[in-house]
Design a protein around this motif. Structure first.
Motif, PDB file in Angstrom:
ATOM      1  N   LEU A  88      43.148  40.722 103.961  1.00 15.51           N
ATOM      2  CA  LEU A  88      43.784  39.849 102.970  1.00 15.51           C
ATOM      3  C   LEU A  88      45.271  40.180 102.946  1.00 15.51           C
ATOM      4  N   ASN A  89      46.081  39.202 103.318  1.00 16.68           N
ATOM      5  CA  ASN A  89      47.528  39.454 103.392  1.00 16.68           C
ATOM      6  C   ASN A  89      48.256  38.760 102.252  1.00 16.68           C
ATOM      7  N   ASP A  90      49.238  39.422 101.718  1.00  9.21           N
ATOM      8  CA  ASP A  90      50.193  38.802 100.790  1.00  9.21           C
ATOM      9  C   ASP A  90      51.395  39.741 100.714  1.00  9.21           C
ATOM     10  N   LEU A  91      52.406  39.340  99.959  1.00 12.59           N
ATOM     11  CA  LEU A  91      53.580  40.200  99.810  1.00 12.59           C
ATOM     12  C   LEU A  91      53.186  41.476  99.048  1.00 12.59           C
ATOM     13  N   PRO A  92      53.929  42.570  99.246  1.00  8.39           N
ATOM     14  CA  PRO A  92      53.527  43.836  98.617  1.00  8.39           C
ATOM     15  C   PRO A  92      53.415  43.764  97.087  1.00  8.39           C
TER      16      PRO A  92
ATOM     17  N   PRO B  25      49.355  44.237 103.256  1.00  8.29           N
ATOM     18  CA  PRO B  25      50.553  43.763 102.566  1.00  8.29           C
ATOM     19  C   PRO B  25      51.733  43.616 103.525  1.00  8.29           C
ATOM     20  N   GLY B  26      52.562  42.625 103.277  1.00 11.17           N
ATOM     21  CA  GLY B  26      53.751  42.417 104.114  1.00 11.17           C
ATOM     22  C   GLY B  26      54.020  40.939 104.271  1.00 11.17           C
ATOM     23  N   SER B  27      55.199  40.608 104.782  1.00 13.56           N
ATOM     24  CA  SER B  27      55.533  39.191 104.939  1.00 13.56           C
ATOM     25  C   SER B  27      54.889  38.613 106.192  1.00 13.56           C
ATOM     26  N   PHE B  28      54.270  37.435 106.033  1.00 11.37           N
ATOM     27  CA  PHE B  28      53.652  36.810 107.212  1.00 11.37           C
ATOM     28  C   PHE B  28      54.695  36.208 108.148  1.00 11.37           C
ATOM     29  N   TYR B  29      55.978  36.331 107.812  1.00 13.16           N
ATOM     30  CA  TYR B  29      57.014  35.858 108.728  1.00 13.16           C
ATOM     31  C   TYR B  29      57.381  36.928 109.769  1.00 13.16           C
ATOM     32  N   GLY B  30      56.663  38.058 109.694  1.00 11.30           N
ATOM     33  CA  GLY B  30      56.863  39.099 110.714  1.00 11.30           C
ATOM     34  C   GLY B  30      55.510  39.565 111.220  1.00 11.30           C
TER      35      GLY B  30
ATOM     36  N   TYR C 104      48.155  26.877 101.272  1.00 12.84           N
ATOM     37  CA  TYR C 104      49.099  26.687 100.185  1.00 12.84           C
ATOM     38  C   TYR C 104      50.170  27.783 100.092  1.00 12.84           C
ATOM     39  N   SER C 105      50.535  28.360 101.208  1.00 12.05           N
ATOM     40  CA  SER C 105      51.483  29.481 101.173  1.00 12.05           C
ATOM     41  C   SER C 105      52.712  29.244 102.038  1.00 12.05           C
ATOM     42  N   LEU C 106      52.566  28.437 103.115  1.00 11.14           N
ATOM     43  CA  LEU C 106      53.663  28.335 104.083  1.00 11.14           C
ATOM     44  C   LEU C 106      54.825  27.469 103.599  1.00 11.14           C
ATOM     45  N   HIS C 107      54.710  26.886 102.408  1.00 14.76           N
ATOM     46  CA  HIS C 107      55.875  26.166 101.864  1.00 14.76           C
ATOM     47  C   HIS C 107      56.856  27.167 101.236  1.00 14.76           C
ATOM     48  N   TRP C 108      56.399  28.423 101.049  1.00 12.98           N
ATOM     49  CA  TRP C 108      57.317  29.451 100.534  1.00 12.98           C
ATOM     50  C   TRP C 108      58.198  29.948 101.681  1.00 12.98           C
ATOM     51  N   LEU C 109      59.498  29.800 101.525  1.00 13.33           N
ATOM     52  CA  LEU C 109      60.431  30.221 102.569  1.00 13.33           C
ATOM     53  C   LEU C 109      60.702  31.717 102.438  1.00 13.33           C
TER      54      LEU C 109
ATOM     55  N   GLY D 225      48.678  35.008 102.731  1.00  7.17           N
ATOM     56  CA  GLY D 225      49.071  34.501 101.408  1.00  7.17           C
ATOM     57  C   GLY D 225      47.840  34.303 100.543  1.00  7.17           C
ATOM     58  N   CYS D 226      47.050  35.405 100.389  1.00  4.51           N
ATOM     59  CA  CYS D 226      45.733  35.286  99.725  1.00  4.51           C
ATOM     60  C   CYS D 226      45.840  35.211  98.214  1.00  4.51           C
ATOM     61  N   SER D 227      46.963  35.675  97.645  1.00  2.00           N
ATOM     62  CA  SER D 227      47.162  35.723  96.197  1.00  2.00           C
ATOM     63  C   SER D 227      46.135  36.657  95.543  1.00  2.00           C
ATOM     64  N   SER D 228      46.012  36.600  94.236  1.00  2.00           N
ATOM     65  CA  SER D 228      45.023  37.467  93.568  1.00  2.00           C
ATOM     66  C   SER D 228      44.415  36.698  92.409  1.00  2.00           C
TER      67      SER D 228
ATOM     68  N   THR E 163      48.636  22.573  87.324  1.00  2.00           N
ATOM     69  CA  THR E 163      49.246  21.259  87.410  1.00  2.00           C
ATOM     70  C   THR E 163      50.259  21.166  88.545  1.00  2.00           C
ATOM     71  N   TRP E 164      50.834  22.322  88.929  1.00  2.00           N
ATOM     72  CA  TRP E 164      51.868  22.240  89.965  1.00  2.00           C
ATOM     73  C   TRP E 164      51.291  21.768  91.277  1.00  2.00           C
ATOM     74  N   LYS E 165      49.946  21.843  91.389  1.00  2.00           N
ATOM     75  CA  LYS E 165      49.337  21.277  92.588  1.00  2.00           C
ATOM     76  C   LYS E 165      49.177  19.779  92.339  1.00  2.00           C
TER      77      LYS E 165
HETATM   78  C1  SAM Z   1      50.163  29.384  95.908  1.00  2.00           C
HETATM   79  S1  SAM Z   1      49.631  30.935  96.466  1.00  2.00           S
HETATM   80  C2  SAM Z   1      48.255  30.477  97.471  1.00  2.00           C
HETATM   81  C3  SAM Z   1      47.067  31.301  97.152  1.00  2.00           C
HETATM   82  C4  SAM Z   1      45.791  30.924  97.881  1.00  2.00           C
HETATM   83  N1  SAM Z   1      45.934  31.067  99.319  1.00  2.00           N
HETATM   84  C5  SAM Z   1      45.365  29.526  97.522  1.00  2.00           C
HETATM   85  O1  SAM Z   1      45.203  28.689  98.428  1.00  2.00           O
HETATM   86  O2  SAM Z   1      45.158  29.240  96.346  1.00  2.00           O
HETATM   87  C6  SAM Z   1      50.876  31.360  97.663  1.00  2.00           C
HETATM   88  C7  SAM Z   1      50.812  32.830  98.050  1.00  2.00           C
HETATM   89  O3  SAM Z   1      51.624  33.034  99.194  1.00  2.00           O
HETATM   90  C8  SAM Z   1      52.230  34.298  99.051  1.00  2.00           C
HETATM   91  N2  SAM Z   1      53.415  34.381  99.927  1.00  2.00           N
HETATM   92  C9  SAM Z   1      54.579  33.711  99.825  1.00  2.00           C
HETATM   93  N3  SAM Z   1      55.423  34.080 100.811  1.00  2.00           N
HETATM   94  C10 SAM Z   1      54.759  34.997 101.557  1.00  2.00           C
HETATM   95  C11 SAM Z   1      55.100  35.768 102.710  1.00  2.00           C
HETATM   96  N4  SAM Z   1      56.308  35.647 103.307  1.00  2.00           N
HETATM   97  N5  SAM Z   1      54.181  36.630 103.219  1.00  2.00           N
HETATM   98  C12 SAM Z   1      52.959  36.771 102.643  1.00  2.00           C
HETATM   99  N6  SAM Z   1      52.579  36.060 101.534  1.00  2.00           N
HETATM  100  C13 SAM Z   1      53.469  35.204 100.999  1.00  2.00           C
HETATM  101  C14 SAM Z   1      52.594  34.350  97.573  1.00  2.00           C
HETATM  102  O4  SAM Z   1      52.847  35.672  97.157  1.00  2.00           O
HETATM  103  C15 SAM Z   1      51.349  33.718  96.946  1.00  2.00           C
HETATM  104  O5  SAM Z   1      50.392  34.684  96.589  1.00  2.00           O
END
Ligand code: SAM
Length: 278
Positions: free
Chosen positions: A41-45, A80-85, A100-105, A5-8, A264-266
Motif C-alpha cells: 500500500l503506497n502513499d505519501l509518508p 511510503p513515498g512519492s509515486f513520482y519516483g 483517484y490519485s494521479l491528478h495530484w501533481l 495513493g491508497c489513502s487511509s 461531494t468533491w467527487k
Molecule cells: C483522493 S485519495 C485516493 C484514495 C483512494 N485511492 C481512493 O480511490 O479513494 C488520493 C491519495 O493520493 C495520495 N497521493 C497524492 N500524491 C501522491 C504521491 N506523489 N505519491 C503517493 N501518493 C500520493 C494522497 O496522499 C491521497 O491519499
C-alpha cells in the motif's frame, strides 16, 4: 501488487478485495490453488498508515466471512513515498493499481497570475493552462517511467484518473469544478476582509484534471506501456446520496446534503479507468 495513493479510509482495502475476488474466481474456474499475494500500500509518508494496519484484523475477518477463507495467504505491507519516483526493485510487480490519485501533481507549477482563482477556470489565461498541463505531463511521465522499471514484462496496470470532458455538461455549457466554487467562496472572504487578496492570488492547487486525450498522449510519448482498454464514466455531484433517498429529494435538499458531505468533491467529473501493459 501495489496500490499507488491508497489513502487511509474506507476505500483503502477495496482494490485488494477486488483483486482477491478476481483471483479466487479464476482459480476456481481453472481448478487451481490460489496463489500467495503480497500487497504494497503506497502513499505519501504523511498518510495515516497506522490506522490502516489497526483496521487490518477487521478487514481479514470480513474477507474470511465473505469469501469463506479459501484464498491463499495475503501479506500486506506499506510502501511510503512519492509515486513520482522509484519505490520498488526492478521487475518486482505483477499488478499496479491507482485510483483517484494521479491528478495530484508533485508541485504547483510556476504559473502567471491566476487572479482570484485557486485552480484552472474557464477564464484562466492560456499560459496558466499550459503551465498546469506541462507539470501533469512531466509528473505522469515520471510515474510511468518508474513503474515500467518496477513491473515484470507481462504485468498489468489499472489506473482510474480524475478527468474532464471538453464540453463538461450534456448541454455543452461550462459546469464549474468544486475548486472553482471554493475559489468563489475564498473571493467572498476577501471581500469580507477575512483573507488578504494577495494571498488568494498567490495560492494555487497542485492538481490537474486531464482530458482522456492528454492522458493517452503522455502514455504514447513515454512508450513503455500499451493501452488495452480506456473507458470514461461520469460521477454525478449527488452520487454521495443514497440511491433510495435521491428520488424523493428536491434539488435544494440534495444540494444542502451534498454540500455537507466530504465525498461531494467527487462531483460531476469524468473518470477514465485505463488498463496498461508494459
Ligand atoms: C483522493 S485519495 C485516493 C484514495 C483512494 N485511492 C481512493 O480511490 O479513494 C488520493 C491519495 O493520493 C495520495 N497521493 C497524492 N500524491 C501522491 C504521491 N506523489 N505519491 C503517493 N501518493 C500520493 C494522497 O496522499 C491521497 O491519499
Amino acid at each position: 501488487m501495489a496500490d499507488m495513493g491508497c489513502s487511509s479510509g474506507p476505500n483503502t482495502f477495496l482494490p485488494i478485495w477486488e483483486v482477491m475476488e478476481a483471483i479466487d474466481e479464476t482459480c476456481r474456474k481453472l481448478n487451481r490453488k490460489n496463489p500467495i499475494l503480497q500487497v504494497f500500500l503506497n502513499d505519501l509518508p504523511g498518510n495515516d498508515f497506522n490506522s490502516i494496519f489497526r483496521s487490518l484484523p477487521s478487514f481479514r475477518k470480513k474477507l474470511e466471512e465473505e469469501m469463506g477463507g479459501e484464498f491463499g495467504p495475503c501479506f500486506i505491507a506499506a510502501m511510503p513515498g512519492s509515486f513520482y519516483g522509484r519505490l520498488f526493485p526492478p521487475r518486482s510487480l505483477h499488478f499496479v493499481h491507482s485510483s483517484y490519485s494521479l491528478h495530484w501533481l508533485s508541485e504547483v507549477p510556476e504559473i502567471p497570475l491566476n487572479k482570484g482563482n485557486i485552480y484552472l477556470v474557464e477564464t484562466s489565461p492560456p499560459d496558466v493552462h499550459k503551465a498546469y498541463l506541462n507539470q501533469f505531463e512531466k509528473d505522469f511521465t515520471a510515474f510511468l517511467r518508474s513503474r515500467s522499471e518496477e513491473m515484470i514484462p507481462g504485468g498489468c496496470m489499472v489506473l482510474t484518473i480524475h478527468g474532464r470532458d471538453e464540453n463538461n455538461d450534456s448541454s455543452g455549457n461550462h459546469s464549474p469544478t468544486i475548486w472553482e466554487f471554493l475559489g468563489m467562496m475564498l473571493n467572498d472572504m476577501v471581500l469580507e476582509g477575512l483573507i488578504e487578496e494577495s494571498k488568494l492570488d498567490s495560492f494555487n492547487l497542485p492538481i490537474y484534471v486531464a482530458l482522456a486525450e492528454e492522458v493517452k498522449d503522455v502514455i504514447r510519448a513515454e512508450r513503455s506501456f500499451t493501452i488495452t482498454r480506456l473507458e470514461s464514466f461520469h460521477v454525478s455531484w449527488d452520487s454521495c446520496i443514497d440511491d433510495r433517498c435521491r428520488d424523493t429529494m428536491d434539488k435544494y435538499t440534495k444540494g444542502k446534503y451534498a454540500a455537507k458531505q466530504e465525498s461531494t468533491w467527487k462531483h460531476s467529473r469524468v473518470h477514465s479507468p485505463i488498463m496498461l501493459f508494459p
